[in-house]
Scaffold this active site. Structure first.
Site, PDB file in Angstrom:
ATOM      1  N   SER A  50       0.669  54.420   4.793  1.00  0.00           N
ATOM      2  CA  SER A  50       1.096  55.270   6.331  1.00  0.00           C
ATOM      3  C   SER A  50       0.003  54.392   6.994  1.00  0.00           C
ATOM      4  O   SER A  50      -1.179  54.213   6.869  1.00  0.00           O
ATOM      5  CB  SER A  50       0.692  56.559   6.347  1.00  0.00           C
ATOM      6  OG  SER A  50       0.920  56.577   7.520  1.00  0.00           O
TER       7      SER A  50
ATOM      8  N   TYR B  48      -4.432  63.802   5.519  1.00  0.00           N
ATOM      9  CA  TYR B  48      -3.616  62.594   5.296  1.00  0.00           C
ATOM     10  C   TYR B  48      -4.666  61.435   5.077  1.00  0.00           C
ATOM     11  O   TYR B  48      -4.175  60.157   4.081  1.00  0.00           O
ATOM     12  CB  TYR B  48      -2.456  62.903   5.742  1.00  0.00           C
ATOM     13  CG  TYR B  48      -1.100  62.081   6.009  1.00  0.00           C
ATOM     14  CD1 TYR B  48      -0.992  62.426   5.245  1.00  0.00           C
ATOM     15  CD2 TYR B  48      -0.820  61.303   7.014  1.00  0.00           C
ATOM     16  CE1 TYR B  48       0.513  61.845   5.019  1.00  0.00           C
ATOM     17  CE2 TYR B  48       0.057  60.264   7.232  1.00  0.00           C
ATOM     18  CZ  TYR B  48       1.398  60.805   5.463  1.00  0.00           C
ATOM     19  OH  TYR B  48       1.995  59.669   5.913  1.00  0.00           O
TER      20      TYR B  48
HETATM   21  N1  NAP Z   1       7.262  60.556   8.321  1.00  0.00           N
HETATM   22  C1  NAP Z   1       7.114  59.670   8.847  1.00  0.00           C
HETATM   23  O1  NAP Z   1       6.482  59.364  10.450  1.00  0.00           O
HETATM   24  C2  NAP Z   1       6.485  58.438   7.466  1.00  0.00           C
HETATM   25  C3  NAP Z   1       5.220  57.707   8.377  1.00  0.00           C
HETATM   26  C4  NAP Z   1       4.298  56.769   7.307  1.00  0.00           C
HETATM   27  C5  NAP Z   1       4.608  57.261   6.341  1.00  0.00           C
HETATM   28  N2  NAP Z   1       5.418  58.074   5.367  1.00  0.00           N
HETATM   29  C6  NAP Z   1       5.682  58.167   4.607  1.00  0.00           C
HETATM   30  O2  NAP Z   1       6.586  58.207   3.737  1.00  0.00           O
HETATM   31  C7  NAP Z   1       7.120  58.755   2.524  1.00  0.00           C
HETATM   32  C8  NAP Z   1       8.280  59.729   2.719  1.00  0.00           C
HETATM   33  O3  NAP Z   1       8.497  59.979   3.819  1.00  0.00           O
HETATM   34  P1  NAP Z   1       9.239  61.130   4.362  1.00  0.00           P
HETATM   35  O4  NAP Z   1       8.714  60.813   6.405  1.00  0.00           O
HETATM   36  O5  NAP Z   1      11.012  60.255   3.898  1.00  0.00           O
HETATM   37  O6  NAP Z   1       9.568  62.615   3.863  1.00  0.00           O
HETATM   38  P2  NAP Z   1      10.066  63.693   3.807  1.00  0.00           P
HETATM   39  O7  NAP Z   1      11.281  64.149   4.961  1.00  0.00           O
HETATM   40  O8  NAP Z   1       9.204  64.740   4.234  1.00  0.00           O
HETATM   41  O9  NAP Z   1      10.696  64.118   2.574  1.00  0.00           O
HETATM   42  C9  NAP Z   1       9.942  63.373   1.471  1.00  0.00           C
HETATM   43  C10 NAP Z   1      10.286  63.435   0.093  1.00  0.00           C
HETATM   44  O10 NAP Z   1       9.262  63.515  -0.688  1.00  0.00           O
HETATM   45  C11 NAP Z   1       9.562  64.407  -1.380  1.00  0.00           C
HETATM   46  N3  NAP Z   1       8.458  65.384  -1.552  1.00  0.00           N
HETATM   47  C12 NAP Z   1       7.837  65.329  -1.185  1.00  0.00           C
HETATM   48  N4  NAP Z   1       6.504  66.193  -2.910  1.00  0.00           N
HETATM   49  C13 NAP Z   1       6.733  65.928  -3.212  1.00  0.00           C
HETATM   50  C14 NAP Z   1       6.677  66.254  -4.851  1.00  0.00           C
HETATM   51  N5  NAP Z   1       4.896  66.749  -4.999  1.00  0.00           N
HETATM   52  N6  NAP Z   1       6.759  66.032  -6.178  1.00  0.00           N
HETATM   53  C15 NAP Z   1       7.880  65.374  -5.970  1.00  0.00           C
HETATM   54  N7  NAP Z   1       8.873  65.071  -4.407  1.00  0.00           N
HETATM   55  C16 NAP Z   1       7.924  64.782  -3.787  1.00  0.00           C
HETATM   56  C17 NAP Z   1      10.595  65.699  -0.908  1.00  0.00           C
HETATM   57  O11 NAP Z   1      11.374  66.625  -1.925  1.00  0.00           O
HETATM   58  P3  NAP Z   1      10.646  67.923  -2.310  1.00  0.00           P
HETATM   59  O12 NAP Z   1       9.989  68.800  -1.403  1.00  0.00           O
HETATM   60  O13 NAP Z   1      12.579  69.207  -2.541  1.00  0.00           O
HETATM   61  O14 NAP Z   1      10.018  67.659  -3.328  1.00  0.00           O
HETATM   62  C18 NAP Z   1      11.479  64.586  -0.503  1.00  0.00           C
HETATM   63  O15 NAP Z   1      12.549  64.012  -0.563  1.00  0.00           O
HETATM   64  C19 NAP Z   1       5.930  59.560   2.572  1.00  0.00           C
HETATM   65  O16 NAP Z   1       5.090  58.989   1.681  1.00  0.00           O
HETATM   66  C20 NAP Z   1       5.397  59.814   4.008  1.00  0.00           C
HETATM   67  O17 NAP Z   1       4.110  60.120   3.422  1.00  0.00           O
HETATM   68  C21 NAP Z   1       6.122  58.915   6.551  1.00  0.00           C
END
Ligand code: NAP
Length: 239
Positions: free
Chosen positions: A142, A155
């Site tokens: 990120s 984070y």
């Molecule tokens: N959204 C943003 O603005 C942003 C920006 C930069 C980077 N990111 C990164 O991008 C990635 C995806 O983010 P997102 O925004 O798509 O998040 P999200 O909508 O919260 O989705 C996260 C996914 O990861 C799974 N997950 C969470 N904890 C887990 C665990 N302990 N074991 C296995 N699966 C797990 C969740 O499913 P379950 O809860 O069912 O396990 C869900 O499928 C993350 O690494 C996040 O830090 C996000």
């Protein structure tokens, strides 16, 4: 190089960025293993992939911060789909709060999921890639992994950790023809951004999960001799 018929493992594939990457890969004929903790989400995504693109899928409900569950998930996926060619370490967790306000248990959990989870999944998948002398790994960090900010200590520590891990891994495995890329997206329109209160303007002016998926697809399609070490992704249209 065609990725059609290859096997990918996508963590955090139940929603958000992981789901969008799984959809993109499947739309190009890649068979996809899906991991997250919520089986219902994974089954819904798998059904969508099969229905729309006819690829093979396999789902395993597993917590990536649990090494035993990760090892079983990777073994089951490999048995079902074959050796993993593409690993997308996307699953992550985030919580904001000051160093003093945040519950230490939450702080530790953010480190466990992002850093140890990424390490466990990679360690389980890597032996086959080394043996086969091929593979692509994409680790999702990120912009918070490049800069700290007030309230993001857990984070940021975790996502800085993902970059450090990823950079070291890259240096270790490139000689095995394995490409390692770290993504550093800014805010993306997902449930995580909603929970963190990051959706401050119209949603159509934000990066969408499909934008990240398109970038991943472009990176994976570079000639095998070349890879992107680190890629940021931003919107030209900030709110
Ligand atoms: N959204 C943003 O603005 C942003 C920006 C930069 C980077 N990111 C990164 O991008 C990635 C995806 O983010 P997102 O925004 O798509 O998040 P999200 O909508 O919260 O989705 C996260 C996914 O990861 C799974 N997950 C969470 N904890 C887990 C665990 N302990 N074991 C296995 N699966 C797990 C969740 O499913 P379950 O809860 O069912 O396990 C869900 O499928 C993350 O690494 C996040 O830090 C996000």
């Amino acid at each position: 190089m065609t990725l059609h018929g290859q096997v990918a493992l996508v963590t955090g594939a139940g929603r958000g960025i992981g789901k969008a990457i799984a959809m993109k890969l499947a739309s190009e004929g890649v068979n996809v293993g899906l991991v997250a903790r919520t089986a219902a989400d994974l089954n819904a995504v798998a059904a969508q992939l099969k229905e729309a693109y006819g690829v093979r899928t396999h789902t395993v409900a597993a917590d990536i911060s649990n090494r035993r569950e990760v090892e079983q998930a990777v073994q089951q996926t490999t048995e079902a789909l074959g050796p993993i060619d593409i690993l997308i370490n996307n699953a992550g967790a985030a919580k904001f709060g000051t160093v003093l306000d945040m519950d230490p248990a939450d702080w530790e959990q953010i480190l466990r999921v992002n850093v140890l989870g990424t390490y466990y999944v990679t360690r389980a998948v890597l032996p086959d890639m080394v043996r086969r002398n091929t593979g692509s790994i994409v680790n999702v960090s990120s912009t918070a992994g490049q800069r700290g900010a007030a309230t993001t200590s857990a984070y940021s520590a975790a996502k800085f950790g993902v970059i450090g891990f990823s950079e070291s891994l890259m240096q270790e495995v490139r000689k095995h023809n394995i490409r390692v890329t770290t993504l550093t997206p800014s805010t993306v329109n997902t449930e995580m951004a909603t929970t963190l209160g990051l959706k401050i303007g119209p949603q159509d002016r934000m990066l969408q999960p499909e934008d990240v998926a398109d970038l991943v697809w472009s990176i994976l399609n570079l000639p095998q001799r070349v890879f992107v070490n680190q890629a940021g992704i931003w919107t030209t249209n900030p709110a």
